[in-house]
Scaffold this motif. Structure first.
Motif, PDB file in Angstrom:
ATOM      1  N   MET B   1       0.904  -1.220  -0.067  1.00 49.95           N
ATOM      2  CA  MET B   1      -0.009   0.013  -0.112  1.00 49.95           C
ATOM      3  C   MET B   1       0.970   1.319  -0.133  1.00 49.95           C
ATOM      4  O   MET B   1       2.010   1.218   0.763  1.00 49.95           O
ATOM      5  CB  MET B   1      -0.791  -0.063   1.338  1.00 49.95           C
ATOM      6  CG  MET B   1      -1.994   1.126   1.153  1.00 49.95           C
ATOM      7  SD  MET B   1      -3.054   1.080   2.504  1.00 49.95           S
ATOM      8  CE  MET B   1      -2.024   2.139   3.936  1.00 49.95           C
ATOM      9  N   ARG B   2       0.479   2.245  -0.786  1.00 46.98           N
ATOM     10  CA  ARG B   2       1.092   3.504  -0.710  1.00 46.98           C
ATOM     11  C   ARG B   2       0.669   4.318   0.331  1.00 46.98           C
ATOM     12  O   ARG B   2      -0.339   4.843   0.616  1.00 46.98           O
ATOM     13  CB  ARG B   2       0.905   4.475  -2.039  1.00 46.98           C
ATOM     14  CG  ARG B   2       1.576   3.446  -3.410  1.00 46.98           C
ATOM     15  CD  ARG B   2       1.143   4.301  -4.508  1.00 46.98           C
ATOM     16  NE  ARG B   2       0.020   4.175  -4.946  1.00 46.98           N
ATOM     17  CZ  ARG B   2      -0.966   4.506  -5.860  1.00 46.98           C
ATOM     18  NH1 ARG B   2      -0.376   5.284  -6.651  1.00 46.98           N
ATOM     19  NH2 ARG B   2      -2.148   4.274  -6.007  1.00 46.98           N
ATOM     20  N   SER B   3       1.727   4.434   1.612  1.00 49.87           N
ATOM     21  CA  SER B   3       1.351   4.914   2.690  1.00 49.87           C
ATOM     22  C   SER B   3       1.218   6.506   2.675  1.00 49.87           C
ATOM     23  O   SER B   3       0.638   7.199   3.329  1.00 49.87           O
ATOM     24  CB  SER B   3       2.471   4.568   3.786  1.00 49.87           C
ATOM     25  OG  SER B   3       3.765   5.044   3.458  1.00 49.87           O
ATOM     26  N   GLY B   4       1.880   7.063   1.497  1.00 45.98           N
ATOM     27  CA  GLY B   4       1.618   8.647   1.369  1.00 45.98           C
ATOM     28  C   GLY B   4      -0.079   9.098   1.206  1.00 45.98           C
ATOM     29  O   GLY B   4      -0.281  10.017   1.608  1.00 45.98           O
ATOM     30  N   ILE B   5      -0.505   8.033   0.551  1.00 44.39           N
ATOM     31  CA  ILE B   5      -1.883   8.420   0.115  1.00 44.39           C
ATOM     32  C   ILE B   5      -2.749   8.758   1.327  1.00 44.39           C
ATOM     33  O   ILE B   5      -3.513   9.752   1.585  1.00 44.39           O
ATOM     34  CB  ILE B   5      -2.570   7.699  -0.695  1.00 44.39           C
ATOM     35  CG1 ILE B   5      -1.914   7.320  -1.984  1.00 44.39           C
ATOM     36  CG2 ILE B   5      -4.020   7.674  -0.949  1.00 44.39           C
ATOM     37  CD1 ILE B   5      -2.421   6.464  -3.107  1.00 44.39           C
ATOM     38  N   PRO B   6      -2.833   7.646   2.475  1.00 40.37           N
ATOM     39  CA  PRO B   6      -3.675   7.903   3.593  1.00 40.37           C
ATOM     40  C   PRO B   6      -3.088   9.073   4.471  1.00 40.37           C
ATOM     41  O   PRO B   6      -3.964   9.876   4.763  1.00 40.37           O
ATOM     42  CB  PRO B   6      -3.633   6.774   4.293  1.00 40.37           C
ATOM     43  CG  PRO B   6      -2.311   6.019   3.779  1.00 40.37           C
ATOM     44  CD  PRO B   6      -2.479   6.183   2.392  1.00 40.37           C
ATOM     45  N   LEU B   7      -1.849   9.296   4.290  1.00 44.04           N
ATOM     46  CA  LEU B   7      -1.206  10.309   5.364  1.00 44.04           C
ATOM     47  C   LEU B   7      -1.673  11.684   4.482  1.00 44.04           C
ATOM     48  O   LEU B   7      -2.033  12.586   5.477  1.00 44.04           O
ATOM     49  CB  LEU B   7       0.256  10.108   5.265  1.00 44.04           C
ATOM     50  CG  LEU B   7       0.653   8.958   5.956  1.00 44.04           C
ATOM     51  CD1 LEU B   7       2.187   8.730   6.381  1.00 44.04           C
ATOM     52  CD2 LEU B   7       0.112   8.466   7.216  1.00 44.04           C
ATOM     53  N   TRP B   8      -1.591  11.999   3.460  1.00 44.29           N
ATOM     54  CA  TRP B   8      -1.861  13.097   2.810  1.00 44.29           C
ATOM     55  C   TRP B   8      -3.497  13.293   2.854  1.00 44.29           C
ATOM     56  O   TRP B   8      -3.798  14.188   3.270  1.00 44.29           O
ATOM     57  CB  TRP B   8      -1.362  13.151   1.108  1.00 44.29           C
ATOM     58  CG  TRP B   8      -1.967  14.219   0.433  1.00 44.29           C
ATOM     59  CD1 TRP B   8      -2.997  14.262  -0.298  1.00 44.29           C
ATOM     60  CD2 TRP B   8      -1.832  15.713   0.795  1.00 44.29           C
ATOM     61  NE1 TRP B   8      -3.216  15.454  -0.610  1.00 44.29           N
ATOM     62  CE2 TRP B   8      -2.618  16.397  -0.001  1.00 44.29           C
ATOM     63  CE3 TRP B   8      -0.972  16.203   1.818  1.00 44.29           C
ATOM     64  CZ2 TRP B   8      -2.436  17.821  -0.195  1.00 44.29           C
ATOM     65  CZ3 TRP B   8      -0.962  17.664   1.592  1.00 44.29           C
ATOM     66  CH2 TRP B   8      -1.678  18.497   0.652  1.00 44.29           C
ATOM     67  N   ALA B   9      -4.283  12.203   2.653  1.00 44.97           N
ATOM     68  CA  ALA B   9      -5.642  12.329   2.973  1.00 44.97           C
ATOM     69  C   ALA B   9      -5.941  12.809   4.472  1.00 44.97           C
ATOM     70  O   ALA B   9      -6.945  13.610   4.305  1.00 44.97           O
ATOM     71  CB  ALA B   9      -6.238  10.900   2.644  1.00 44.97           C
ATOM     72  N   ILE B  10      -5.595  12.449   5.474  1.00 45.89           N
ATOM     73  CA  ILE B  10      -5.940  12.824   6.606  1.00 45.89           C
ATOM     74  C   ILE B  10      -5.486  14.326   6.987  1.00 45.89           C
ATOM     75  O   ILE B  10      -6.255  15.010   7.335  1.00 45.89           O
ATOM     76  CB  ILE B  10      -4.960  11.827   7.700  1.00 45.89           C
ATOM     77  CG1 ILE B  10      -5.344  10.408   7.656  1.00 45.89           C
ATOM     78  CG2 ILE B  10      -5.067  12.420   9.218  1.00 45.89           C
ATOM     79  CD1 ILE B  10      -4.842   9.371   8.356  1.00 45.89           C
ATOM     80  N   LEU B  11      -4.513  14.780   6.416  1.00 43.74           N
ATOM     81  CA  LEU B  11      -3.756  16.080   6.451  1.00 43.74           C
ATOM     82  C   LEU B  11      -4.617  17.067   5.848  1.00 43.74           C
ATOM     83  O   LEU B  11      -5.315  18.079   6.382  1.00 43.74           O
ATOM     84  CB  LEU B  11      -2.302  16.226   6.094  1.00 43.74           C
ATOM     85  CG  LEU B  11      -1.894  17.495   5.973  1.00 43.74           C
ATOM     86  CD1 LEU B  11      -1.908  18.413   7.292  1.00 43.74           C
ATOM     87  CD2 LEU B  11      -0.398  17.647   5.487  1.00 43.74           C
ATOM     88  N   ALA B  12      -4.913  16.386   4.539  1.00 46.14           N
ATOM     89  CA  ALA B  12      -5.896  17.401   3.702  1.00 46.14           C
ATOM     90  C   ALA B  12      -7.298  17.522   4.264  1.00 46.14           C
ATOM     91  O   ALA B  12      -7.884  18.737   4.173  1.00 46.14           O
ATOM     92  CB  ALA B  12      -6.094  16.899   2.199  1.00 46.14           C
TER      93      ALA B  12
END
Lengths: 334, 245
Positions: B1-12
């Motif tokens: 899983m690309r962990s950047g996607i969930p992290l960015w989604a939470i921040l955004a």
């Protein structure tokens, strides 16, 4: 994957001697079961039986006191993170974001599972249409009805097309039409190969949907079997239900004292049920009720169902269980 | 899983849903300006007193912009059970909490930039050591945010988060040496001052803006980093013990 339970499909959920205490209370006490790939497995029990606690341990919201959990062949007793991408989770109450739209909620949930923007937006639109929420997709969740929230919560649980779906009381507190639609969706998901772990206190729901069922009472599993095998126990039973004009306190004791071959128990409202291995002779029972000062408004034969099995195995009145649950308002909290 | 996607989604999601909401922006803008105005009038000096006031205003802006917002939003999500959704996502708890706190850290930094921008128009800031100032702002924002996280993990209700935030913030503000030098405090209060993260942040700000810091720079940076690590570690422990029961 674990070994197949019956040689037909590999085991995807294997739970052994799972236990959990809250202070002096044993919420879950030595629970063991397994679920095969593609199976729709029901976890049935009254309020406070340990259903939600067991599910929370499986999904990673609670730590097991002892025992082991294996999901998808991976031991996740201590660390559920490596298997959480395999799971779709639908809690007993909506845990979506009221400040986001329906579409926004689904996209956000997709992103939590690593779905790219194009994929999650396409999937969100597909699910909104499937769940009859396409027109409400751009509205904030705060304005949704309870049934709509429930449908959106289920959609959010399957946004990443998980192979294993955990559903906690999916139809509690929603209207009949929404409940029917949700049951159909669960059946469809199962038919498409999704493994479903369903906790419910609606016996007829479990009977209709599940292939196998575990009855859990006071933290212990008292019986696990296929629905067909469970129903075999009562297939030859004769059950009469009597609707009384007033609560029949002590009536069941009087019935079983006079007719020892009959089993009598209270049902919903002012009703009693009389059960026997032979056809029940209504006349003597009617006379006994009248002698006791009661009045029978209606008598009818009941086709034996899982409800009778549940009552027999657990000693808990299913109606009492349902009413207790609905009085408590929310499904979980065990 | 690309962990950047969930992290960015939470921040955004947090930026959109909480930090960029008009009430929060106006709170972030107004509060530091009011503080600055109050001290400016109180000082009775002219524009030359601006650099003297700047460290205090920057610290207040960050502290108030981060702690309560983060503690309230996390408590709100915990209460509404939407935080469970994050805990159930296949993301390591450490990364999840970093994503959850990133919005507040950015908000705190943005809050600090506003008084600086205003000061740049009305005062001579040529003496500022910008490198130290930038590092101080980031570290104070991180420490304040993690304090907010610690508060969120320690309470159950939203109103408790507000109350508990003030329990830490106001004493910290007056004991950290921003407005009164620690040397003028009674002897028995000074150890309390040195046990507060903002004391070291304030010292860095004084050093960066006016060159009047009293502690060695490595000590200020080191202690702030230790506070950040401690607050984050204790908060993670709290999440594991209280929220994953």
């Amino acid at each position: 994957m674990g070994l197949p339970a019956d040689g037909s499909a590999p085991i995807v959920i294997a739970v052994r001697d799972l236990a959990k205490r809250f202070g002096e209370v044993r919420a879950v006490d030595g629970v063991t079961f397994s679920v095969a790939r593609g199976e729709l497995f029901g976890f049935l029990g009254p309020n406070g039986a340990g259903k939600t606690t067991t599910m929370n341990m499986l999904i990673g919201l609670a730590r097991p006191g002892s025992g082991s959990i294996e999901i998808g062949g991976i031991d996740c007793t201590r660390d559920p993170k490596p298997v959480q991408h395999l799971m779709g989770i639908v809690p007993d109450e909506s845990n979506l974001y009221p400040e986001l739209t329906g579409f926004g909620n689904l996209c956000f949930c997709g992103a939590l599972y690593g779905m790219g923007r194009r994929d999650r937006e396409a999937r969100a639109r597909e699910l909104l249409a499937l769940f009859g929420l396409a027109e409400a997709g751009e509205r904030k969740l705060g304005g949704y009805s309870k049934g709509m929230k429930r449908r959106l919560t289920i959609a959010a649980g399957i946004i990443h097309a998980p192979p294993i779906l955990f559903l906690d009381e999916p139809t509690t507190g929603i209207d009949v039409a929404s409940a029917r639609q949700i049951r159909q969706l669960i059946a469809d998901l199962s038919a498409q190969g999704t493994t479903v772990f369903l906790t419910t206190h609606y016996i007829e729901e479990a009977e209709r949907l599940c292939r196998r069922i575990a009855f859990i009472v006071r933290g212990r599993i008292v019986r696990i079997d296929t629905v067909a095998n469970l129903l075999d126990r009562v297939r030859d039973r004769y059950i009469m239900e009597f609707a009384l004009s007033a609560p029949g306190a002590g009536l069941c004791e009087a019935v079983t004292a006079r007719f020892p071959h009959l089993r009598c128990y209270a049902a919903a409202g002012n009703r009693i049920r009389v059960e026997s291995a032979e056809p029940v002779r209504v006349g003597p029972v009617l006379r006994l009720v009248e002698e006791s000062g009661g009045e029978v408004l209606e008598a009818r034969r009941i086709t034996p169902s899982l409800e009778e099995v549940f009552v027999e195995i657990t000693g808990i009145e299913s109606e009492a269980m349902r009413h207790e649950k609905e009085r408590n308002g929310r499904g979980g909290g065990e | 899983m690309r962990s950047g996607i969930p992290l960015w989604a939470i921040l955004a999601k947090d930026l959109r849903a909480y930090y960029l909401k008009p009430p929060n922006i106006s709170w972030g803008l107004l509060f530091p300006l009011l503080w600055a105005g109050m001290f400016f009038i109180r000082s009775g000096s002219g524009m030359e007193s601006i650099p003297e006031l700047l460290p205090g205003v920057i610290a207040v802006s960050i502290l108030f912009g981060t702690t309560s917002l983060l503690s309230v939003t996390v408590t709100f999500e915990k209460k509404g059970r939407s935080f469970e959704r994050l805990l159930l996502a296949p993301i390591r708890l450490e990364l999840l909490m970093l994503a959850k706190t990133a919005g507040a850290i950015l908000f705190g930094i943005a809050n600090a930039l506003l008084p600086m921008a205003i000061a740049a128009f009305v005062a001579d800031l040529s003496g500022i050591r910008w490198g130290i100032l930038a590092a101080a702002i980031v570290l104070i924002a991180v420490a304040s945010t993690f304090l907010g996280l610690f508060i969120a993990v320690s309470v159950s209700e939203v109103f408790e988060a507000q109350t508990f935030s003030n329990f830490f913030r106001f004493p910290m503000l007056f004991l950290c040496g921003l407005f009164f030098p620690i040397s003028v405090l009674p002897l028995w209060l000074r150890p309390v001052s040195y046990a507060l993260p903002l004391t070291y942040g304030a010292d860095l700000l004084h050093e960066a803006v006016q060159g009047t810091g009293v502690l060695p720079l490595p000590l200020d940076f080191g202690v702030l980093l230790v506070f950040c690590a401690l607050l984050f570690g204790i908060s993670l422990l709290g999440v594991r013990r209280r929220w994953i029961t």
